[in-house]
Scaffold this motif. Structure first.
Motif: not given
Length: 234
Positions: A106-112, A114-121, A163-169, A197-202
């Motif tokens: 949600l923060t990455g969607i709001h704060e464009l 953001a340098a990167s996002i890591v979600t763990w569990g 809302e992930l279409d709005r994510l850049d990070a 959405l062709n977003k960059n995800v690892e």
């Protein structure tokens, strides 16, 4: 200040005058479950970050009431901006553990910026959390105001998949396949949607682990994810 409320948090920074990337640490749980632990924050700071972890509203002397990724997302947004305004911070990365996964997205969607996002569990779908965690249903009904059947829009509001279409990070997903707290299905749904959405995800999936990883593995993953974050801004 977050959404007009005074909210507390923990800041850790290396003892020198150098500039570092910022690291917004978004905890899991609610109230006393999953509290911000100084040792964990120091662990990330020692990888060469200035780390800020909001306690979320209503916790440890802060105003307001935590509401499980509802209005308390403002605490994360304000934490992000606090790091951005820090004179020694270059870029700001976002990290979320467990329920903090939703907060991070949600923060990455709001704060464009953001340098990167890591979600763990990390949680990605609040409908799925209600379905899977029978032990949390009472709390969720109390905090969110009812069931997903009665108030689907409240659960949708707390589910970043829409809302992930709005994510850049760029996003890194870390998850244990045997996780009983937040099933790996959360990670699969997030990965699938980002790819659509062709977003960059690892993804780093660990088939032998649950929600909590053994200490030595945990330390290694902290180092690895810190390196992954730094690569995103090279």
């Amino acid at each position: 200040m977050a959404g007009g409320l005074k909210v507390k948090g923990l800041l850790a920074e290396p003892k020198n005058d150098k500039k570092y990337d910022g690291f917004l640490y978004l905890r899991g749980g609610i109230k006393n479950v999953g509290k911000v632990r100084p040792g964990r924050i120091v662990q990330f700071a020692s990888q060469g970050f200035i780390v800020f972890a909001p306690f979320y509203q209503g916790n440890q002397g802060g105003e307001g009431n935590e509401d499980f990724a509802g209005d308390d997302r403002e605490d994360a947004f304000a934490g992000f901006r606090l790091l951005q305004s820090h004179e020694r911070v270059k870029n700001v990365h976002i990290f979320g553990f467990s329920r903090g996964g939703v907060m991070a997205l949600l923060t990455g969607i709001h704060e464009l910026e953001a340098a990167s996002i890591v979600t763990w569990g990390g949680v990605s779908d609040m409908f799925l959390t209600y379905e899977e965690r029978k032990d949390l249903r009472r709390m969720m009904k109390r905090v969110i105001g009812g069931t997903p059947n009665k108030y689907p829009e409240r659960y949708e509001y707390r589910t970043p998949l829409y809302e992930l279409d709005r994510l850049d990070a760029n996003v890194l997903i870390i998850h244990g396949a045997k996780d009983q707290n937040v099933s790996v299905e959360h990670a699969y749904r997030l990965e699938k949607r980002l790819k659509e959405l062709n977003k960059n995800v690892e993804t780093w999936y660990f088939h032998e682990f649950t929600h909590y990883f053994p200490p030595a593995i945990n330390r290694k993953i902290v180092r690895d994810l810190a390196n992954w974050m730094k690569k995103q801004t090279e």
